[in-house]
Design a protein around this motif. Structure first.
Motif: not given
Length: 224
Positions: A79-87
């Motif tokens: 995914t392109a959602l690569d922030s720490l929160h999203e991970r």
């Protein structure tokens, strides 16, 4: 090993599927979760490569639901959602690994290979028959200590035969584990790959044809 790829971008899906196939995997593809859910009900996969955002929405919710129901197939979120929160959200929802776009195809192949070894029927580190030894982690095969150059399909077929050493593996079984849903079940593709594998393994022969049934890998002489 058989992988399900869930990715809604047509071009990216084709690139990833091609890279995974070059890495020796049989790959089925879905562009949205409902399609993937159907495939998951009818096919046993060693790993799922799952895009977070597809037309039906975020795939973490259905993934979490499957995990709560006891589903244990390894999942890599791509995914392109690569922030720490999203991970962290992805891992908490049941993903085993998380790879952000853009990514290296080589890294993706290695991660999927590692996750596939965590599947319920986990492979040992080494598989062998007589003097043929397969190093599963390194994706290498040697006979008598000599490294063999096998195609991805030859490697996949040999792996299945080694897993079921001294037992008959049907052509249908090889198609299901080593090819994806695009394979023609009435073609001679399995026989062609087995013939190439036999040539590369050399003598004495280890891969025996069991007429009307399939193939048998054994150090003992094959059925007469």
């Amino acid at each position: 090993m058989r992988v399900l790829l869930v990715e809604d971008d047509d071009d990216l899906r084709d690139v990833i599927a091609s890279g995974l196939r070059d890495g020796g995997f049989a790959v089925d593809c879905a562009s949205d979760w409902p399609e993937a859910d159907v495939l998951l009900h009818v096919t046993a996969y060693d790993c799922v490569v799952l895009d977070r955002m597809v037309p039906s929405g975020d795939t973490l919710a259905p993934l979490e639901g499957r995990r709560r129901a006891g589903w244990s197939v390894p999942v890599l979120c791509l995914t392109a959602l690569d922030s720490l929160h999203e991970r962290l959200r992805g891992l908490e929802s049941g993903a085993d690994d998380y790879l952000a776009k853009p990514f290296s195809m080589r890294e993706l192949v290695l991660r999927v290979r590692g996750l596939s070894r965590r599947a319920p029927a986990r492979l040992p580190s080494f598989l062998s028959c007589a003097d043929v030894v397969m190093d599963v982690a390194r994706h290498e095969v040697r006979r008598g200590g000599v490294l063999l150059s096998l195609s991805p399909k030859e490697y996949a077929v040999l792996q299945q035969l080694l897993v079921h050493r001294d037992a008959v593996v049907t052509r249908t079984g090889l198609l299901e584990h080593c090819w994806d849903e695009m394979a023609d079940p009435v073609s001679n593709v399995v026989d062609a790959v087995v013939a190439g594998l036999r040539r590369k393994l050399g003598s004495p022969g280890l891969v025996h044809t069991v007429r009307g049934q399939g193939f048998l890998l054994s150090a003992e002489p094959g059925p007469s």
